[in-house]
Design a protein around this motif. Structure first.
Motif, mmCIF file in Angstrom:
data_model
loop_
_atom_site.group_PDB
_atom_site.id
_atom_site.type_symbol
_atom_site.label_atom_id
_atom_site.label_comp_id
_atom_site.label_asym_id
_atom_site.label_seq_id
_atom_site.Cartn_x
_atom_site.Cartn_y
_atom_site.Cartn_z
ATOM 1 N N PHE A 1 0.756 -0.782 -0.167
ATOM 2 C CA PHE A 1 -0.189 -0.360 0.126
ATOM 3 C C PHE A 1 0.981 1.628 -0.249
ATOM 4 O O PHE A 1 0.137 2.559 0.351
ATOM 5 C CB PHE A 1 -1.025 0.502 1.536
ATOM 6 C CG PHE A 1 -2.221 -1.310 0.919
ATOM 7 C CD1 PHE A 1 -2.544 -1.058 0.461
ATOM 8 C CD2 PHE A 1 -1.867 -1.966 1.880
ATOM 9 C CE1 PHE A 1 -4.192 -1.682 -0.153
ATOM 10 C CE2 PHE A 1 -3.180 -3.548 1.413
ATOM 11 C CZ PHE A 1 -3.899 -3.121 0.368
ATOM 12 N N LEU B 1 3.719 4.059 -2.248
ATOM 13 C CA LEU B 1 3.893 4.122 -3.752
ATOM 14 C C LEU B 1 5.530 3.882 -3.648
ATOM 15 O O LEU B 1 5.772 3.715 -2.893
ATOM 16 C CB LEU B 1 3.279 5.589 -4.131
ATOM 17 C CG LEU B 1 2.015 6.152 -3.755
ATOM 18 C CD1 LEU B 1 1.898 7.144 -3.477
ATOM 19 C CD2 LEU B 1 1.124 5.594 -4.800
ATOM 20 N N SER C 1 -0.919 4.594 1.337
ATOM 21 C CA SER C 1 -2.696 4.870 0.414
ATOM 22 C C SER C 1 -3.210 5.606 1.951
ATOM 23 O O SER C 1 -4.352 5.963 2.175
ATOM 24 C CB SER C 1 -3.219 4.633 -0.244
ATOM 25 O OG SER C 1 -4.103 2.955 0.511
ATOM 26 N N ARG D 1 -9.140 -0.712 -3.510
ATOM 27 C CA ARG D 1 -8.808 -1.719 -2.718
ATOM 28 C C ARG D 1 -8.973 -3.546 -3.608
ATOM 29 O O ARG D 1 -8.325 -3.977 -3.210
ATOM 30 C CB ARG D 1 -8.373 -2.029 -1.841
ATOM 31 C CG ARG D 1 -7.955 -0.323 -0.670
ATOM 32 C CD ARG D 1 -7.530 -0.807 0.618
ATOM 33 N NE ARG D 1 -6.699 0.770 0.997
ATOM 34 C CZ ARG D 1 -6.296 0.852 2.170
ATOM 35 N NH1 ARG D 1 -6.869 0.101 3.132
ATOM 36 N NH2 ARG D 1 -5.822 1.925 2.511
ATOM 37 N N ASN E 1 -4.145 9.056 2.490
ATOM 38 C CA ASN E 1 -3.129 9.268 1.577
ATOM 39 C C ASN E 1 -1.940 9.823 2.140
ATOM 40 O O ASN E 1 -1.179 10.981 1.616
ATOM 41 C CB ASN E 1 -3.336 10.544 1.009
ATOM 42 C CG ASN E 1 -4.947 10.332 -0.028
ATOM 43 O OD1 ASN E 1 -4.789 9.380 -0.965
ATOM 44 N ND2 ASN E 1 -6.131 10.054 -0.210
#
Length: 127
Positions: free
Chosen positions: A35, A37, A62, A82, A113
């Protein structure tokens, strides 16, 4: 490409089968990487605090809502976006069950985020 940027584990004896502890660490790490980036960091720390051994995994991915962190159960992937993620939604549920089985505590702090921090704590037994 995903990679763990920092791992710092203080050596300590936890009364749990080694294979189960390895599974717990693997689930925590894979979940954080899944999860996050690309090019974001995942940090894993293990340390003693009072009579507890604490493992904390922090990712900059996220994130989750408060209702999601309060409802960690098997096969629960939460948000619709998801559903395309690989896996069955078992990772954190497995970690939670293992932790509670060995009289530990499980907690999550997260912000959508931005980040997720998962902490598991195990009592240290001294003879």
């Amino acid at each position: 490409m995903y990679e763990v940027k920092k791992v710092q584990l203080e050596k300590q004896i936890i009364f749990m089968p080694e294979w189960l502890f390895e599974n717990l660490i693997q689930e925590l790490t894979e979940n954080a990487l899944q999860f996050s980036l690309p090019n974001n960091s995942v940090t894993i720390n293990g340390f003693q605090e009072n009579n507890w051994y604490i493992i904390r995994v922090l990712d900059s991915g996220s994130g989750m809502t408060a209702s999601e962190t309060d409802s960690i159960t098997p096969f629960n992937k939460h948000r619709q976006d998801r559903q395309c993620e690989p896996g069955f939604g078992l990772g954190l549920a497995i970690v939670k069950e293992i932790t509670e089985l060995y009289s530990g505590t499980f907690s999550i702090e997260s912000e959508i985020n931005n980040f997720t921090s998962v902490q598991v704590s195990f009592p240290l037994k001294f003879n």
